[in-house]
Design an enzyme around this catalytic site. Structure first.
Site, short mmCIF file in Angstrom:
data_model
loop_
_atom_site.label_atom_id
_atom_site.label_comp_id
_atom_site.label_asym_id
_atom_site.label_seq_id
_atom_site.Cartn_x
_atom_site.Cartn_y
_atom_site.Cartn_z
CG ASP A 66 11.49 -53.50 -11.26
OD1 ASP A 66 11.81 -52.30 -11.38
OD2 ASP A 66 12.21 -54.44 -11.63
CD GLU A 124 8.11 -54.56 -17.27
OE1 GLU A 124 8.56 -55.51 -17.94
OE2 GLU A 124 8.72 -53.51 -17.06
CG ASN A 151 7.13 -59.26 -14.48
OD1 ASN A 151 6.81 -58.11 -14.22
ND2 ASN A 151 8.35 -59.58 -14.89
NE ARG A 182 9.44 -63.87 -16.19
CZ ARG A 182 10.43 -63.30 -16.86
NH1 ARG A 182 11.51 -62.93 -16.22
NH2 ARG A 182 10.35 -63.11 -18.16
CE LYS A 238 8.20 -57.20 -11.30
NZ LYS A 238 9.51 -57.65 -11.81
CG ASP A 250 16.60 -58.29 -12.44
OD1 ASP A 250 17.38 -57.62 -11.72
OD2 ASP A 250 15.65 -57.78 -13.05
CG ASN A 251 21.16 -56.26 -11.14
OD1 ASN A 251 22.14 -55.82 -10.54
ND2 ASN A 251 19.91 -55.99 -10.75
CB CYS A 254 34.41 -53.63 -36.66
SG CYS A 254 34.99 -55.24 -36.08
#
Length: 562
Positions: A17, A20, A23, A26, A39, A87-88, A143
């Site tokens: 990455d 941004e 970022n 943090r 990064k 992060d995932n 719905c």
């Protein structure tokens, strides 16, 4: 800590990455002038400035199956340990699997606002990260999103989906239609053939603009469709005084009765939608937009908007377990699909023509992505009398920004470093010397526990854990089956490699006979219909087995050394 500063010490860091603006608050390594830089490289430079003796090698690759030629056997075997800052969940599970495979210690960690956690994973001792998992993230029923929102989060998600459906997906469909010879045939076999073909027809034929004024007209008609006509159709199906089969008012509980909007060019929110929708639509076609709002009001006065008449027989999804209706009231028959295909221009007639899909980017204020989503969401909220959200909150929710605080990051980093000291110490330590950490600075809460020991499983009185495996050479399938019967008293009933089924007890006898004399490598290549990558030194086979008593038992994986 002095990590990687002497002898053979070395740090490897990878991140694909770029930095941004979101970022910056943090962490402590990036500065405003670093925005848009990579990064991993920027972090390495910052650390080298702090301590020139540290030895760091940077990568800009995602760690995954597609980069196993980069992060290969030699790379993993040379490591003493791994720390995660991902992060995932998918990436975490992949790295965890690699650490289990190569038997490397892993320090896993994560933060969410004021909350943070750390986990110590030790080879042959503890469970792995993948041994347990968080419950799946709760999703909003379709719905509710489409017809019955009652929270601003619902309208923001609906607007985010609309962004994709208006500015990215149709453009990608058009480009695929123009560049892929069999795209129409493939689309016709799918469940959304009518929707796909209609979007291509709209963007190539019906609403293909040649000027920015036509983009403004398109945006005005979209306003009418989304915030007026669709609401009128919904109220036609379910009037405000309608009742259910039990006699209860239909519009009760979480269901809010909506009201259709009346477009007003002097209303800033209404005009916002037209301005940003027109600009994004123009971007799809490479047309230049305009900023003067008086220009928009002038163009809007010339646009004729036809009167909408609700239709009978339109099916609207009310319950989550109902089949969603993607094609309004009409089930596409073959004649209609043929007519849609016939109405499309031939790709050869548009050689070289392509649309530019809009890829959502939350951190660039000049692209108007968040501006459109905020206007779209707040208009939807106005339909349903939901309190609107400001741009900041919309960006937070639509961009799925994970709240991060530098204080939490620093605390979790410190906890990981404490465990790293223990891992790198030459003296082995008992399990109770390591600690998993759980913190919440808002309470405040600080909790620590021993890592959970790897659960033990058993076959034929042989105990094993997730860290164990069978290791064999590149023998034939026949030899492998015989080896398991004689050496482990196990009958292999099924065997696979990835998604390829290599052997099973229910396979036709002829197919089994064809495979018995193949080497395991040849078998994998034959079934998968592709060669084993040159960098691969091993194959991982998953097997189902029966024990000596004929009972189905769980057993370790098989590692084939090539």
């Amino acid at each position: 800590m002095g990590l990687g500063t002497s002898g053979k010490g070395h740090i490897f860091v990878t991140d694909m990455d770029s930095i941004e603006k979101s970022n910056l608050n943090r962490q402590f390594l990036f500065r405003p002038w670093d925005v848009s830089k990579l990064k991993s490289e920027t972090a390495a430079r910052a650390v080298k400035n702090m301590n020139p003796a540290v030895q760091i090698t940077t990568f800009t690759d995602r760690v995954g199956v597609e980069t196993e030629s980069v992060f290969n056997d030699e790379f993993w075997m040379a490591l003493d340990g791994v720390t995660n800052a991902l992060d995932n969940v998918d990436a975490r599970r992949y790295v965890d699997g690699r650490c289990v495979f190569y038997r490397k210690p892993l320090l896993e960690s994560g933060t969410l606002g004021t909350k943070g956690n750390t986990q110590v994973i030790l080879p042959n001792v503890t469970e792995s990260y993948s041994s347990s998992q968080d419950p799946p993230e709760k999703s909003i029923p379709i719905c509710t999103l489409k017809n019955f929102p009652n929270q601003i989060e619902h309208t923001i998600q609906w607007a985010r989906d609309s962004f994709e459906g208006l500015f990215r997906q149709p453009a990608e469909n058009v480009n695929l239609y123009l560049s892929t010879p069999n795209f129409v045939d493939t689309a016709l076999r799918g469940n959304t053939a009518r929707e796909t073909l209609l979007s291509i027809k709209e963007y190539l034929v019906d609403a293909r603009p040649t000027s920015f004024e036509e983009c403004v007209a398109w945006a005005r008609h979209k306003f009418e469709e989304l915030f007026v006509n669709n609401i009128k159709q919904l109220l036609h199906n379910f009037p405000k005084d309608s009742v259910t089969s039990t006699g209860q008012l239909f519009w009760s509980g979480p269901k809010r009765a909506p009201d259709a909007l009346v477009f007003d060019a002097t209303n800033d929110l209404h005009l916002d939608f037209v301005v940003y929708a027109a600009k994004l639509h123009a971007f799809n076609y490479g047309l230049k937009g305009a900023d003067d709002r008086e220009y928009y009001r002038k163009v809007l006065k010339t646009i004729h908007v036809p009167t909408f008449v609700p239709r009978d027989g339109v099916k609207i999804q009310v319950q989550e377990n109902e089949q969603p209706n993607n094609n309004d009231s009409v089930t596409a028959d073959q004649d209609e699909l043929d007519a849609l295909v016939a109405a499309l221009p031939k790709p050869a007639e548009l050689a070289g023509f392509r649309l530019t899909p809009v890829d959502f980017e939350k951190d660039d204020d000049s692209n108007h992505h968040i501006d459109f989503i905020a206007a779209c969401s707040n208009l939807r909220a106005s339909n349903y009398n939901i309190a609107i959200a400001d741009r900041h909150k919309t960006k937070f929710i639509a961009g799925k920004i994970i709240p991060a605080i530098a204080t939490t990051t620093a605390l979790v980093t410190g906890l990981v470093c404490l465990e790293l000291y223990k891992l790198l110490d030459a003296q082995p330590k008992p399990l109770d010397q390591y600690k998993n950490g759980f913190v919440n600075l808002a309470l405040p809460f600080f909790g620590f526990s021993e890592p959970i020991a790897a659960p033990k499983m058993k076959y034929n009185n042989v105990e094993f854990t997730l860290w164990d495996r069978f290791e064999v050479g590149n023998m034939t399938l026949r030899e492998l089956l015989k080896h398991f019967e004689t050496q482990h008293q196990l009958e292999i009933t099924m065997m696979s490699c990835g998604v390829s089924m290599l052997y099973s007890f229910f396979m036709p006898k002829k197919k089994v006979e064809e495979r018995l004399n193949m080497s395991l490598r040849q078998l994998v290549e034959t079934v998968a219909k592709k060669p084993v990558p040159p960098h691969a030194k091993t194959l991982v086979l998953e097997v189902c087995c029966n024990d000596a008593e004929g009972e189905d038992v769980e057993v370790p994986s098989i590692i084939v050394k090539l």
